[in-house]
Design a protein around this motif. Structure first.
Motif, PDB file in Angstrom:
ATOM      1  N   LYS A  89     -47.281  25.467  34.994  1.00  0.00           N
ATOM      2  CA  LYS A  89     -48.362  26.767  35.272  1.00  0.00           C
ATOM      3  C   LYS A  89     -48.116  27.606  33.786  1.00  0.00           C
ATOM      4  N   ARG A 109     -53.318  26.486  34.925  1.00  0.00           N
ATOM      5  CA  ARG A 109     -53.316  27.283  33.348  1.00  0.00           C
ATOM      6  C   ARG A 109     -54.280  28.456  33.735  1.00  0.00           C
ATOM      7  N   ASP A 110     -54.107  29.423  32.735  1.00  0.00           N
ATOM      8  CA  ASP A 110     -54.751  30.623  32.339  1.00  0.00           C
ATOM      9  C   ASP A 110     -55.859  30.308  31.466  1.00  0.00           C
ATOM     10  N   SER A 128     -54.241  32.124  37.117  1.00  0.00           N
ATOM     11  CA  SER A 128     -53.925  30.958  36.755  1.00  0.00           C
ATOM     12  C   SER A 128     -54.756  29.898  37.736  1.00  0.00           C
ATOM     13  N   LEU A 179     -49.423  31.695  32.782  1.00  0.00           N
ATOM     14  CA  LEU A 179     -50.245  32.821  33.006  1.00  0.00           C
ATOM     15  C   LEU A 179     -49.844  33.944  32.278  1.00  0.00           C
TER      16      LEU A 179
END
Length: 131
Positions: free
Chosen positions: A103, A39-40, A71, A105
């Motif tokens: 993911k 995760r961002d 990330s 980003l």
């Protein structure tokens, strides 16, 4: 667009709040996909600065991604908490949870960027939580 915002006052059910609760209550935390979702994460103070700056410019409106452009794995987040928590959190790893993105980003090329890195943000959150 706000990416994974964290900080004081985060509701239960969100990762950072769950980690703090697990530490307080000495309960384990379960990480899906062995903690290999990315995760961002962006600290709430950085979001406030970005939104305040955008509101004060009075310029043209455009879509912006508010994230860090970095990330980080969920596993790394919990391990970082455990570096600083007095009461470490036990981690239980489980299989992949389907339907969850692997993911996130942000492309934050239209924003000023962030000031608080994940390590600093976690330390600040722990201090403010008195843990």
């Amino acid at each position: 667009r706000l990416f994974t915002v964290y900080g004081m006052g985060q509701r239960q059910g969100m990762l950072m709040a769950n980690i703090l609760t697990a530490s307080k209550e000495s309960t384990p935390i379960t990480l899906n996909n062995n903690g290999e979702f990315f995760r961002d994460f962006i600290y709430i103070d950085d979001i406030v600065k970005e939104l305040t700056g955008a509101a004060s410019t009075g310029g043209c409106m455009h879509i912006s991604n508010l994230g860090t452009g970095i990330s980080v794995s969920i596993r790394t987040v919990v391990e970082t908490f455990n570096k600083y928590l007095k009461n470490k959190v036990e981690i239980i790893y489980s299989d992949k949870k389907y339907g969850e993105p692997e993911k996130t980003l942000s492309d934050c090329s239209t924003t000023k960027g962030h000031e608080m890195g994940i390590d600093e943000g976690i330390k600040d959150l722990i201090e403010k939580s008195n843990l």
